[in-house]
Motif scaffolding. Sequence first.
Motif, PDB file in Angstrom:
ATOM      1  N   LYS A  82      -8.386  27.758  46.531  1.00 32.50           N
ATOM      2  CA  LYS A  82      -8.184  26.552  47.925  1.00 32.50           C
ATOM      3  C   LYS A  82      -8.775  25.704  46.695  1.00 32.50           C
ATOM      4  O   LYS A  82      -8.391  24.190  47.200  1.00 32.50           O
ATOM      5  N   LYS A  83      -9.958  25.751  45.021  1.00 30.65           N
ATOM      6  CA  LYS A  83     -10.100  24.649  44.441  1.00 30.65           C
ATOM      7  C   LYS A  83      -9.540  24.047  43.507  1.00 30.65           C
ATOM      8  O   LYS A  83      -9.544  23.736  42.641  1.00 30.65           O
ATOM      9  N   GLY A  84      -8.103  25.272  43.405  1.00 32.28           N
ATOM     10  CA  GLY A  84      -6.825  25.107  42.282  1.00 32.28           C
ATOM     11  C   GLY A  84      -7.162  25.992  41.181  1.00 32.28           C
ATOM     12  O   GLY A  84      -6.804  25.799  39.948  1.00 32.28           O
ATOM     13  N   GLY A  85      -7.857  27.733  41.311  1.00 28.66           N
ATOM     14  CA  GLY A  85      -7.639  28.329  41.219  1.00 28.66           C
ATOM     15  C   GLY A  85      -8.358  29.666  40.770  1.00 28.66           C
ATOM     16  O   GLY A  85      -9.505  29.554  41.928  1.00 28.66           O
ATOM     17  N   CYS A  86      -8.247  30.446  40.112  1.00 27.10           N
ATOM     18  CA  CYS A  86      -8.951  32.489  40.705  1.00 27.10           C
ATOM     19  C   CYS A  86      -8.701  32.747  39.119  1.00 27.10           C
ATOM     20  O   CYS A  86      -7.537  33.532  38.356  1.00 27.10           O
ATOM     21  N   GLY A  87      -9.532  33.456  38.842  1.00 28.02           N
ATOM     22  CA  GLY A  87      -9.885  33.774  37.195  1.00 28.02           C
ATOM     23  C   GLY A  87      -9.210  35.309  37.368  1.00 28.02           C
ATOM     24  O   GLY A  87      -9.268  35.976  38.425  1.00 28.02           O
ATOM     25  N   LEU A  88      -8.502  35.629  36.171  1.00 28.14           N
ATOM     26  CA  LEU A  88      -8.596  37.525  36.101  1.00 28.14           C
ATOM     27  C   LEU A  88      -9.519  38.278  36.493  1.00 28.14           C
ATOM     28  O   LEU A  88      -9.435  39.176  37.012  1.00 28.14           O
ATOM     29  N   ARG A  89     -10.145  38.300  36.107  1.00 30.84           N
ATOM     30  CA  ARG A  89     -11.611  39.061  36.300  1.00 30.84           C
ATOM     31  C   ARG A  89     -12.073  39.350  37.736  1.00 30.84           C
ATOM     32  O   ARG A  89     -12.157  40.473  37.906  1.00 30.84           O
ATOM     33  N   ALA A  90     -11.716  38.537  38.495  1.00 28.87           N
ATOM     34  CA  ALA A  90     -11.447  38.748  40.208  1.00 28.87           C
ATOM     35  C   ALA A  90     -11.067  39.837  40.603  1.00 28.87           C
ATOM     36  O   ALA A  90     -11.083  40.336  41.688  1.00 28.87           O
ATOM     37  N   PHE A  91      -9.870  39.807  40.036  1.00 31.91           N
ATOM     38  CA  PHE A  91      -8.323  40.839  40.736  1.00 31.91           C
ATOM     39  C   PHE A  91      -8.667  42.101  39.887  1.00 31.91           C
ATOM     40  O   PHE A  91      -8.713  43.390  40.601  1.00 31.91           O
ATOM     41  N   ILE A  92      -9.739  42.006  38.176  1.00 37.81           N
ATOM     42  CA  ILE A  92      -9.832  43.584  37.965  1.00 37.81           C
ATOM     43  C   ILE A  92     -11.439  43.570  38.566  1.00 37.81           C
ATOM     44  O   ILE A  92     -10.787  45.459  38.981  1.00 37.81           O
ATOM     45  N   ASP A  93     -12.008  43.087  39.471  1.00 34.64           N
ATOM     46  CA  ASP A  93     -12.927  43.538  39.522  1.00 34.64           C
ATOM     47  C   ASP A  93     -12.907  44.060  41.241  1.00 34.64           C
ATOM     48  O   ASP A  93     -13.252  45.358  41.743  1.00 34.64           O
ATOM     49  N   LEU A  94     -12.005  43.657  41.948  1.00 34.89           N
ATOM     50  CA  LEU A  94     -11.307  43.589  43.096  1.00 34.89           C
ATOM     51  C   LEU A  94     -10.571  45.118  42.967  1.00 34.89           C
ATOM     52  O   LEU A  94     -10.983  45.711  43.663  1.00 34.89           O
ATOM     53  N   ARG A  95     -10.017  45.071  41.928  1.00 43.54           N
ATOM     54  CA  ARG A  95      -9.072  46.572  41.557  1.00 43.54           C
ATOM     55  C   ARG A  95     -10.324  47.854  41.544  1.00 43.54           C
ATOM     56  O   ARG A  95      -9.856  48.937  42.148  1.00 43.54           O
ATOM     57  N   LEU A  96     -11.430  47.219  40.550  1.00 41.64           N
ATOM     58  CA  LEU A  96     -12.169  48.908  40.671  1.00 41.64           C
ATOM     59  C   LEU A  96     -12.638  48.767  41.476  1.00 41.64           C
ATOM     60  O   LEU A  96     -13.130  49.842  41.832  1.00 41.64           O
ATOM     61  N   MET A  97     -13.024  47.524  42.133  1.00 41.21           N
ATOM     62  CA  MET A  97     -14.098  48.537  43.974  1.00 41.21           C
ATOM     63  C   MET A  97     -13.167  48.903  44.610  1.00 41.21           C
ATOM     64  O   MET A  97     -13.352  49.792  45.398  1.00 41.21           O
ATOM     65  N   GLN A  98     -11.925  49.041  44.644  1.00 36.56           N
ATOM     66  CA  GLN A  98     -11.005  49.382  45.898  1.00 36.56           C
ATOM     67  C   GLN A  98     -10.975  50.811  45.543  1.00 36.56           C
ATOM     68  O   GLN A  98     -10.947  52.521  45.849  1.00 36.56           O
ATOM     69  N   ARG A  99     -10.544  51.434  44.322  1.00 34.77           N
ATOM     70  CA  ARG A  99     -10.007  52.534  43.774  1.00 34.77           C
ATOM     71  C   ARG A  99     -11.638  53.550  43.530  1.00 34.77           C
ATOM     72  O   ARG A  99     -11.446  54.508  43.594  1.00 34.77           O
TER      73      ARG A  99
END
Length: 177
Positions: A82-99
Amino acid sequence: AVQVLNAHVFVTDGRRQYHDIALIHSDIRIELHFNICEDMETMDRVLCRVWDYAEPSSGSEYRETDTFFLFHHIAHMCYHFKKGGCGLRAFIDLRLMQRAGFSDAGELTELLRESGLLTFYESVCRMAAVWFDGAAYDPVTEAMEQYVLWGGTYGSSVNRGAVVAGSRSGRFAFLLR
């Protein structure tokens, strides 16, 4: 903490954000967060209950339960979106936590539903599946990928403008909802 890091050549830009202070040295950026809330009422009502999801780790130290930590991570991703961006790292961390099976699915779903983040979570999970599992793109993931890659972690003025304009209609409005 700021004084200690300043003594070790980290400098601030002098601005205190809603929930963090940025410190920079060369190309290293550290954000010291002092507020768990994200300045979004629906999410903050859930985030403020952090002590209901805290467990002692040692002595006087506490940590969020794994499920609440994942929820907090998703809420912070939404804040960056909502502030205009979100880094790739957040997606990597999300996927690692899910796995790693990092959360109780039922409890996470309830926290996401209560905070209004369930659709956002489903969308970022689809984006992670495209990037890390070879899933097919759809209109939302195409828009999300462009937004993430153009905006970076901290956002861009173009993306911030898109948030304002896109919150009214179209694919991006769907993503934000």
